[in-house]
Design an enzyme around this catalytic site. Structure first.
Site, short mmCIF file in Angstrom:
data_model
loop_
_atom_site.label_atom_id
_atom_site.label_comp_id
_atom_site.label_asym_id
_atom_site.label_seq_id
_atom_site.Cartn_x
_atom_site.Cartn_y
_atom_site.Cartn_z
N GLY A 198 0.82 -1.20 0.00
CA GLY A 198 0.00 0.00 0.00
C GLY A 198 0.85 1.25 0.00
O GLY A 198 2.06 1.20 0.24
N GLU A 422 -6.90 34.43 -8.75
CA GLU A 422 -7.58 33.43 -7.93
C GLU A 422 -9.10 33.47 -8.12
O GLU A 422 -9.76 32.43 -8.13
CB GLU A 422 -7.23 33.62 -6.44
CG GLU A 422 -5.75 33.51 -6.12
CD GLU A 422 -5.15 32.18 -6.52
OE1 GLU A 422 -5.89 31.17 -6.61
OE2 GLU A 422 -3.93 32.13 -6.77
N HIS A 425 -9.99 31.46 -11.22
CA HIS A 425 -10.10 30.02 -10.93
C HIS A 425 -11.46 29.70 -10.31
O HIS A 425 -12.15 28.76 -10.72
CB HIS A 425 -9.00 29.59 -9.95
CG HIS A 425 -7.63 29.51 -10.55
ND1 HIS A 425 -7.37 28.85 -11.73
CD2 HIS A 425 -6.44 30.00 -10.11
CE1 HIS A 425 -6.06 28.94 -11.99
NE2 HIS A 425 -5.49 29.63 -11.02
#
Length: 610
Positions: A198, A422, A425
């Site tokens: 894992g 920003e 976005h």
């Protein structure tokens, strides 16, 4: 605790100086004058000699009065056979001495040998403590495994959460160790080896310790890198010693962490061939796995996050019979893990594990433990009595985006560019139904180079992504750059990371996922992928194909940039208002972003490649 005594060169020099001073004083008291034989005869005739001792070749004596140099003892060479008559005439007491050279000769051999042996033992012990683990140089072939019993591990399956399938697999091993006769009544045998596979931080080591705690058997724990040292053959000797100790304490569990450090595929080093020290250690491990009887009650557990590099002989049936995947937990598993860790801290009643589990997709057990610890540290720092939900949100931002850097002051123009970037976005993400929802926007610099960030958190765990979701993510990445172009009419370096991530994603769509019809249903860059998603080798293809892939990547990015530019152009007033609010408040949460999103005009669907 008594501090460990350390060798210091100054102590040795001081001791040597003391020996030299004592020797000089002793030599002064034992000073002997060497006299010519004629002088000795003169002193005898003058009756100035008190006593002499005559040996075969020399005469040693003591004078009645000291010489001008202060010596009363003298020595001279014996040359006269009529010495006895002369001594008698001089009224001198004399006697013969039979000298034995056995003791001086013996000491001349033994003392230097003892000195050199002591020095060698001192250096060997110090070297052995550094290389061999405490018992000196002769013990470097001994196993360095830590032996724990059930009371020492202190871990049970009740303390391991979020990996229910792996726990079920290992419960069978526990039942075999507890009652081998009952579970072997139909002829089944206990698995010789269990390999825990894992990603890092998913709890493989914790599971192994829980198996030992549940079975109440001795637990041998050792890292794969601890087998190999600078001396040839040490690794193989340690493997043999480890299994000998295990046989003496059976039933027991041997746990080898980071098995890839020991079990890497042979021949992978190329020119090293089969004489590499690691390969000898691996060969000895394979022999031991073949040699021990599964009915003896010895179970070998191992953990690795790189199963693709292990030797095939190590993974075959009869050695590691069972492979158990310990993957990243899903939302329910994360909730269970958070419940375990929250039970150890003073958390406020407002903290809900379900909400935190939804905000942390992709987090491993170690990540969640770090999240709880960071939130607790933040609450302690501000002097709170309990850890609140806001502390967890702040800790999540710190882990995902980095540490706030409020000392990095931006100019007015730069702050405006970052705010519009920003907000670009965020508005593109809010307008696309296939994009992840926006959790927070901030223009506070964080980490090494981020001047701001837009945090998106998916509403549910994803194990695959559709083409529409990938295209929406590309449009969001290009939204910051598109906002700068729209408002300021130029581009900045702030979009460098966005472009790099978008290019990587677009290349994967074109060359790995077959999402460009013109390139066909062909994977050009897949190679072989490991069990944990690590890309392998890259197959070669024609230069014309490379050009077609590059053109397809550019077309995908151009289409995503145009989509983002169109959305922001239709909603420029929302972009300006959101940027002004962000400049005033520095951070906006999901509620403020949703308020802005309600003002957005619907956007046209994305165009597909022909």
């Amino acid at each position: 605790m008594t501090p460990k005594t350390r060798f210091h060169l100054g102590y040795a020099l001081l001791a040597l100086l003391g020996i030299l001073v004592a020797n000089d004083l002793w030599m002064r008291t034992r000073a002997v004058a060497n006299l010519p034989y004629s002088e000795f005869q003169r002193l005898v005739s003058e009756k100035k000699v008190r006593e002499v001792w005559i040996s075969q070749d020399a005469i040693v004596g003591e004078l009645a009065e000291p010489l001008p140099g202060g010596q009363k003892r003298f020595a001279t060479t014996r040359v006269d056979r009529d010495l006895a008559a002369d001594l008698a005439d001089g009224d001198v007491k004399f006697s013969g001495r039979v000298e034995s050279n056995f003791l001086p000769t013996l000491l001349s051999w033994v003392v230097p040998a003892l000195v050199f042996f002591g020095i060698w033992m001192f250096l060997a012990r110090r070297m052995g403590q550094k290389l061999g683990g405490g018992a000196g140089l002769m013990a470097i072939g001994k196993s360095k495994a830590k032996v724990l019993v059930e009371a020492d591990t202190g871990v049970t399956f009740a303390e391991v959460a979020g990996v229910d399938e792996a726990k079920e697999e290992l419960q069978e091993v526990v039942r075999f160790l507890r009652d081998p006769k009952e579970h072997g009544r139909l002829g089944a045998r206990m698995p010789k080896g269990v390999l825990l596979v894992g990603p890092p931080g998913t709890g493989k080591t914790l599971l192994a310790r829980a198996v030992a705690g549940e079975a109440k058997v001795p637990f041998f724990s050792i890292g794969g890198s601890e087998f190999v040292e600078m001396f040839v053959g040490v690794g193989a000797a340690r493997v043999r010693d480890l299994f000998e100790q295990a046989r003496a304490k059976a039933p027991c569990i041997i746990f080898v962490d980071e098995l890839d450090a020991l079990g890497r595929a042979r021949g992978a080093a190329g020119v090293m061939g089969g004489h590499d020290e690691k390969e000898q250690t691996l060969n000895q491990l394979l022999v031991e796995l073949d040699g021990f009887d599964p009915t003896s009650g010895i179970v070998l557990l191992a953990a690795t996050n790189r199963p693709e590099v292990l030797d095939p002989a190590l993974l075959r049936a009869g050695r590691f019979d069972r492979q158990v995947l310990v993957d990243r937990p899903d939302r329910a598993g994360r909730a269970q893990i958070l419940a375990v860790y929250l039970g150890r801290v003073r958390a406020d009643a407002s903290v809900k594990v379900e909400g935190l589990a939804g905000l942390t997709p992709g987090f491993t057990g170690a990540d969640l433990a770090n999240l709880v610890n960071e939130a607790t540290l933040l609450a302690t720092r501000r002097g709170a009595a309990q850890v609140t939900q806001e502390d967890f949100h702040a800790a999540l931002e710190r882990i995902v985006a980095g540490l706030e850097r409020r000392t990095r002051l931006l100019g007015t123009r730069e702050r405006e560019i970052v705010a519009h970037h920003e907000m670009g976005h965020a508005l593109v993400a809010a307008s696309l139904p296939d994009a992840d929802p926006v959790h927070k926007i901030s223009i506070v610099p964080r980490g090494l180079g981020a001047l701001g960030y837009t945090m998106q958190r998916p509403s549910e765990d994803r194990h695959l992504m559709t083409q529409a979701q990938l295209e929406a993510r590309l449009a969001v990445l290009m939204g910051g750059r598109a906002a700068e172009e729209l408002v300021f009419g130029h581009r900045s370096t702030g979009a460098a990371d966005d472009l790099a991530r978008a290019t990587e994603m677009a290349r994967a769509m074109a060359a790995r996922y077959g999402m460009v019809p013109g390139l066909g249903a062909v994977s050009y860059e897949s190679g072989q992928e490991s069990l944990l998603g690590i890309p392998g080798g890259r197959p070669g293809h024609a230069p014309e194909t490379t050009r077609e892939v590059d053109l397809a990547v550019r077309e995908i990015l151009d289409r995503a940039s145009l989509r983002a530019r169109t959305i922001l152009d239709r909603n420029r007033d929302v972009l300006e208002d959101g940027a002004r609010e962000l400049l005033a408040r520095e951070s906006l949460g999901s509620a403020e972003v949703e308020s802005l999103a309600r003002r957005l005009r619907p956007s046209a669907p994305a165009a597909r490649a022909a």
